[in-house]
Design a protein around this motif. Structure first.
Motif, mmCIF file in Angstrom:
data_model
loop_
_atom_site.group_PDB
_atom_site.id
_atom_site.type_symbol
_atom_site.label_atom_id
_atom_site.label_comp_id
_atom_site.label_asym_id
_atom_site.label_seq_id
_atom_site.Cartn_x
_atom_site.Cartn_y
_atom_site.Cartn_z
ATOM 1 N N ARG A 1 0.911 -1.107 0.205
ATOM 2 C CA ARG A 1 -0.263 -0.002 0.043
ATOM 3 C C ARG A 1 0.903 1.123 -0.056
ATOM 4 N N VAL A 2 0.362 2.151 -0.595
ATOM 5 C CA VAL A 2 1.076 3.602 -0.799
ATOM 6 C C VAL A 2 0.421 4.378 -0.081
ATOM 7 N N SER A 3 1.115 5.170 0.716
ATOM 8 C CA SER A 3 0.754 6.240 1.617
ATOM 9 C C SER A 3 0.750 7.407 0.679
ATOM 10 N N LYS B 1 2.755 10.391 2.040
ATOM 11 C CA LYS B 1 4.136 10.334 2.006
ATOM 12 C C LYS B 1 4.703 10.310 0.661
ATOM 13 N N CYS B 2 4.089 9.835 -0.380
ATOM 14 C CA CYS B 2 4.462 9.762 -1.744
ATOM 15 C C CYS B 2 4.565 11.090 -2.358
ATOM 16 N N THR B 3 5.795 11.231 -3.025
ATOM 17 C CA THR B 3 6.239 12.419 -3.866
ATOM 18 C C THR B 3 5.896 12.056 -5.302
ATOM 19 N N GLY B 4 5.717 10.997 -5.555
ATOM 20 C CA GLY B 4 5.603 10.867 -6.967
ATOM 21 C C GLY B 4 6.894 10.565 -7.834
ATOM 22 N N CYS B 5 7.968 10.319 -7.060
ATOM 23 C CA CYS B 5 9.210 10.463 -7.776
ATOM 24 C C CYS B 5 8.985 9.227 -8.968
ATOM 25 N N GLY B 6 8.381 8.108 -8.621
ATOM 26 C CA GLY B 6 8.357 6.950 -9.632
ATOM 27 C C GLY B 6 9.375 5.801 -9.389
ATOM 28 N N ARG B 7 10.253 6.190 -8.429
ATOM 29 C CA ARG B 7 11.245 5.061 -8.259
ATOM 30 C C ARG B 7 11.047 3.715 -8.372
ATOM 31 N N CYS B 8 9.448 3.523 -7.606
ATOM 32 C CA CYS B 8 9.297 2.334 -7.166
ATOM 33 C C CYS B 8 8.667 1.529 -8.516
ATOM 34 N N LEU B 9 8.246 2.261 -9.420
ATOM 35 C CA LEU B 9 7.660 1.721 -10.897
ATOM 36 C C LEU B 9 8.629 0.588 -11.381
ATOM 37 N N LYS C 1 0.876 10.862 -8.239
ATOM 38 C CA LYS C 1 1.388 9.665 -7.267
ATOM 39 C C LYS C 1 1.308 8.512 -8.101
ATOM 40 N N VAL C 2 1.219 7.290 -7.147
ATOM 41 C CA VAL C 2 1.448 6.004 -7.730
ATOM 42 C C VAL C 2 0.339 5.200 -6.938
ATOM 43 N N ARG C 3 -0.129 4.083 -7.895
ATOM 44 C CA ARG C 3 -0.940 3.188 -7.021
ATOM 45 C C ARG C 3 -0.577 1.774 -7.214
ATOM 46 N N ALA D 1 12.049 -1.259 -1.006
ATOM 47 C CA ALA D 1 13.483 -0.769 -0.906
ATOM 48 C C ALA D 1 13.597 0.386 -1.689
ATOM 49 N N ALA D 2 12.727 0.548 -2.657
ATOM 50 C CA ALA D 2 13.094 1.305 -3.812
ATOM 51 C C ALA D 2 12.593 2.869 -3.443
ATOM 52 N N CYS D 3 11.362 2.777 -2.417
ATOM 53 C CA CYS D 3 10.905 4.103 -2.318
ATOM 54 C C CYS D 3 11.774 5.110 -1.250
ATOM 55 N N PRO D 4 12.478 6.152 -1.766
ATOM 56 C CA PRO D 4 13.121 6.873 -0.725
ATOM 57 C C PRO D 4 12.394 7.722 0.559
ATOM 58 N N GLN D 5 11.015 7.674 0.210
ATOM 59 C CA GLN D 5 10.086 8.053 1.181
ATOM 60 C C GLN D 5 9.463 7.096 2.403
ATOM 61 N N GLU D 6 9.898 5.960 2.042
ATOM 62 C CA GLU D 6 9.148 4.992 3.039
ATOM 63 C C GLU D 6 7.774 5.268 2.874
ATOM 64 N N ALA D 7 7.198 5.232 1.776
ATOM 65 C CA ALA D 7 5.755 5.582 1.673
ATOM 66 C C ALA D 7 5.107 4.445 1.261
ATOM 67 N N ILE D 8 5.768 3.269 1.266
ATOM 68 C CA ILE D 8 5.045 1.944 0.876
ATOM 69 C C ILE D 8 5.317 0.925 2.119
HETATM 70 S S1 SF4 Z 1 9.035 5.368 -4.788
HETATM 71 FE FE1 SF4 Z 1 7.630 6.189 -3.193
HETATM 72 S S2 SF4 Z 1 7.325 8.359 -3.303
HETATM 73 FE FE2 SF4 Z 1 8.346 7.532 -5.384
HETATM 74 S S3 SF4 Z 1 6.727 7.322 -6.373
HETATM 75 FE FE3 SF4 Z 1 6.929 5.286 -5.625
HETATM 76 S S4 SF4 Z 1 5.675 5.395 -3.576
HETATM 77 FE FE4 SF4 Z 1 5.723 7.519 -4.424
#
Ligand code: SF4
Ligand SMILES: Cc1cc2nc3c(=O)[nH]c(=O)nc-3n(C[C@H](O)[C@H](O)[C@H](O)COP(=O)(O)OP(=O)(O)OC[C@H]3O[C@@H](n4cnc5c(N)ncnc54)[C@H](O)[C@@H]3O)c2cc1C
Ligand code: SF4
Lengths: 140, 633
Positions: free
Chosen positions: B563-565, B568-576, B590-592, B606-613
């Motif tokens: 789940r993505v908060s 916290k998510c900044t939409g950087c897209g690194r998780c994709l 953001k992402v879903r 691990a990919a999310c720098p914001q610890e949003a997941i």
């Molecule tokens: S890596 Fe984290 S902050 Fe970046 S888009 Fe994905 S969930 Fe959002």
């Protein structure tokens, strides 16, 4: 018993099967190797590793899938980067970096796990108990 | 206060000698954190855990390999996130040198698990509903076989077909290899069975435009294109055809045989309803007058049909390579260079020439050459893969020529001749050799036209190394399968992925060959790679089995998913890119996470720098007290 290092091993799902395999095939290793099974090495937040040291682990081991065995991207690579960063941090605060290790273990590599973990334990035993200053331990 | 119930398993008493269960029990019996301690000797047997009545409790199960036991528990449905497993067998009893050590270790491991269970949050146990109706997209042999099997199991099936009739490629073929039985004669009965089956609703002239929802509960929007004939009124009498003044090429006959603007693609069509092609219709209205049932409505508009289904099978087949992309063969320019699909129609008794192999000038073709691997097994315009069916198809077609005309000469230009299927070696290859078909190992470099209009194939024989030229009346190009861009569009709508050639990608090419990455969406037939009729039909049945096995369940639960908060998510897209399954998609800025795609592997964390997941009970809140407790003296 005399002093024995206490080791926390974070194992991802696949490598946890490898650890199972060690027991299954009768490869023993010291009892003070305590395993924590997580879905992927990626869920091991660096602060969790710090926590383990803080709470008295003399060494922390992370076992994960070989990056080459993962399908597309490598969470193991991220874990590896985190571990190497933490190792550098450990050194700057005067802790032997070899107290934190990463091991690639596949789901069938029981003997490799028991061999490596025993070897690492021997090394940590030579390093002696971890001492990062009493105050820090108390605060935790 | 939260308390935990501990369940210890002695593994049929085999662990009693290796772990001191009495000490283990007494260590925890006074703990304020522990509600009660139960000991079982066979937790893995059916209903043993269920009968303990621990439904809503926080439970620590100390037993054998978590991987094995978890599977048993998940299978029985007893999984709400509040059950924590400890492996005191392989990772403790079997790994320690003696009983003393093993008992000490078991205590530590259970202490950790107690903390984890205490801090766990219940996961939703609400089962997903399963709508026990299925959608099959594409009415070729794979889709029809699949729809029939699902329908025979007692479930409703919607069979969506983009053309006016189901049947697919097989309906267009003359004979089928290796047995040379008449294609429509064996497929036709199946088509009419599908048409008659009360559980099957055929939706022709239609395409899927939107898919939402998850396994068990997909919401699908379908666009039904106007046909200008009301299918409920049309009884297929054909009076309209007699009066219609305009002709158009019939796609079914590879555009070789004209039909009227109001038409039915072929005699065995299902449903047997007439449709108007408005590109050719002159709106004279003659058909309206002729139709005694007032079925014709030139004002017809596209309609939308909304379906709610529990499972989807994709069986849309594949396009063929466009031979114009190989200019050296002059397809479209030299009229006697034809595709193998055109050949099938020409050699068919119901085809444009009544089954006689004629050149475009109406004279018989006496010397015919096949060129294999057109658009397959090469880089460049085609794809690098073997197209599977075409060696066998050309040998079949060679035999058909010789069955019609013993005097004809047939040549097959091949690269490697592949005859691996059942009966192929015998009924195709050997028979061709016996009948005098000449096999030449070569990929011809060019087709030229001679003064008298015949064709000259320029080639190098790769067995002898010699160059040659061969004069023939007709060249048949054996085209490889090549998905069109429409496949990618459809895949995007469904949320499934395609491989580098554009074929639908399987969840796992070997272990889950009929599933896509989206749970509840299955594949069958040539839409996920070249194959023949047998294999397409096998897969149709296979996919139907998966659908009915899904429908046989009372409810369904997705694995723990990430789940993505959104805070916290900044939409950087690194998780994709971190997700192997492609479960993370952009949504707004953001992402879903797509629940029905996520496998709960945790890579994205691990990919999310914001610890949003976050993922289930694998956060610091749970793991930190767990680790602390294991290390405590
Ligand atoms: S890596 Fe984290 S902050 Fe970046 S888009 Fe994905 S969930 Fe959002
Ligand atoms: C010239 C030729 C000769 C062949 N000879 C033989 C042979 O002798 N023996 C043999 O075993 N195999 C033969 N094959 C291969 C065989 O035709 C295929 O393996 C088989 O027909 C594949 O069936 P299918 O159901 O997967 O796809 P198809 O038959 O292609 O059916 C797909 C269906 O889906 C429909 N569709 C497409 N897109 C959509 C959409 N978006 N929405 C709704 N519907 C859609 C299509 O209109 C079509 O009706 C031959 C193939 C060719 C080209
Ligand atoms: S948990 Fe795994 S499967 Fe789910 S979104 Fe994250 S990376 Fe993808």
């Amino acid at each position: 018993m005399s002093w024995k290092p206490r080791v926390i091993v974070f194992t991802c799902w696949c490598s946890s099967s490898g650890v199972d395999q060690a027991g299954f095939e009768g490869f023993t290793y010291p009892p003070n190797v305590l395993t924590v099974r997580v879905p992927c090495s990626a869920v091991i937040n660096p602060s969790l590793i710090v926590k383990a040291f803080e709470k008295g682990a003399d060494a922390v081991l992370v076992t994960a899938c070989r990056p080459s065995e993962l399908r597309r991207v490598a969470p193991s690579r991220v874990t590896e980067a985190r571990v190497s960063l933490l190792r550098r941090l450990l050194r700057t605060i005067g802790v032997e970096e070899d107290r934190l290790r990463i091991l690639w273990i596949s789901s069938n590599e029981g003997s490799l796990f028991s061999r490596e973990v025993s070897r690492i334990l021997g090394e940590v035993e030579r390093l002696g108990p971890l001492n990062i200053g009493g105050s820090m331990v108390e605060q935790g | 206060m939260r308390r935990v119930t501990i369940v210890l398993c002695t593994c049929y008493s085999t662990l009693l000698g290796e772990i001191d269960f009495e000490r283990l029990r007494s260590f925890f019996s006074d703990s304020p954190l522990v509600e009660k301690i139960l000991v079982s000797d066979r937790l893995c047997e059916k209903n043993v855990f269920e009968n303990l009545g621990l439904d809503d409790d926080r439970v620590v199960v100390a037993a054998c390999s978590t991987r094995l036991l978890e599977a048993v528990f998940k299978g029985s449905g007893g999984f709400n996130g509040l059950v924590e497993f400890v492996n005191i067998r392989e990772q403790c009893a079997k790994a320690c040198g003696n009983r003393e050590e093993a008992t000490w270790k078991a205590i530590r491991l259970v202490k950790g698990a107690v903390q984890k269970a205490l801090h766990a949050e219940p996961l939703s146990t609400e089962g997903l509903k399963i709508v026990k109706e299925a959608l099959v997209i594409g009415g070729g042999i794979a889709g029809v076989r699949c729809a029939l099997d699902i329908a025979d199991a007692g479930y409703r099936v919607y069979l969506v077909e983009k053309e006016p009739s189901i049947g697919g490629v097989m309906a267009q073929l003359d004979k089928t290899f290796p047995t040379l039985d008449c294609s429509i004669c064996i497929e036709g009965p199946l088509l009419s069975e599908a048409g008659r089956n009360r559980n099957i609703t055929i939706i022709p002239n239609a395409e899927v435009v939107e898919v939402k929802g998850v396994v068990g509960d997909f919401k699908v929007r379908i666009r039904v294109n106007p046909t200008y004939v009301d299918p409920d009124k049309c009884n297929g009498c054909g009076e309209c055809v007699n009066v219609c003044p305009v002709y158009q090429p019939n796609k079914y006959d590879a555009d070789l045989k004209p039909v009227k603007a109001i038409y039915c693609p072929f005699a065995q069509a299902v449903p047997l309803k007439y449709v108007i092609n408005r590109d050719y219709c002159v709106e004279c209205g003659l058909c309206m007058k002729a139709c005694t049932r007032a079925a014709i409505n030139l004002e017809d508009k596209p309609k939308t049909v909304e379906l709610n289904v529990g499972a989807i099978v994709v069986a849309v087949g594949s396009d063929l390579f466009d031979p114009r992309l190989k200019p050296e063969y002059h397809y479209g320019e030299y009229e006697n260079v034809i595709t193998n699909m055109e050949f099938e129609r020409i050699i068919c008794a119901s085809g444009p020439t009544g089954g006689i192999l004629l050149k475009r000038d109406g004279k018989p073709a006496k010397r015919v050459a096949f060129i294999q691997c057109v658009g397959s097994r090469e880089s460049g315009a085609g794809i690098e893969e073997c197209s599977y069916y075409c060696c066998a198809a050309s040998m079949k077609e060679a035999r058909l020529i010789l069955e019609h005309d013993r005097e004809a000469r047939v040549f097959i230009f091949y690269n490697e001749l592949r005859a691996f299927g059942k009966g192929w070696e015998d009924l195709l290859y050997r028979r061709c050799l016996e009948d005098g078909v000449v096999f030449i190992r070569s990929r011809p470099s060019e087709i030229r036209r001679t003064g008298d209009g015949s064709l000259l194939i320029v080639y190098e024989d790769t067995l002898t190394g010699s160059r040659g030229e061969l004069e023939v009346d007709m060249v048949v190009l054996a085209l490889g399968f090549k998905p069109s861009s429409r496949m990618i569009e459809l895949a995007e709508r469904l949320g499934v992925t395609v491989d580098k050639h554009g074929f639908i990608e399987e969840a796992h090419a070997k272990m889950r060959p009929l599933e896509t990455r989206v749970r509840g969406i299955f594949v069958a037939g040539t839409c996920h790679g070249p194959r023949d009729i047998v294999e397409s039909a096998v897969e149709g049945s296979g996919a139907a089995a998966l659908v009915t096995s899904l429908f046989g369940r009372s409810s369904l639960r997705l694995p723990e998913y990430a789940r993505v908060s959104l805070e916290k998510c900044t939409g950087c897209g690194r998780c994709l890119a971190s997700c192997e399954y492609g479960a993370i998609v952009r949504e707004g800025d953001k992402v879903r996470v797509l629940e029905s795609v996520c496998n709960g592997c945790g890579s994205c964390l691990a990919a999310c720098p914001q610890e949003a997941i976050t993922l289930g009970n694998w956060g610091l809140e749970q793991l930190s007290p767990m680790v602390s407790a294991m290390l405590e003296d």
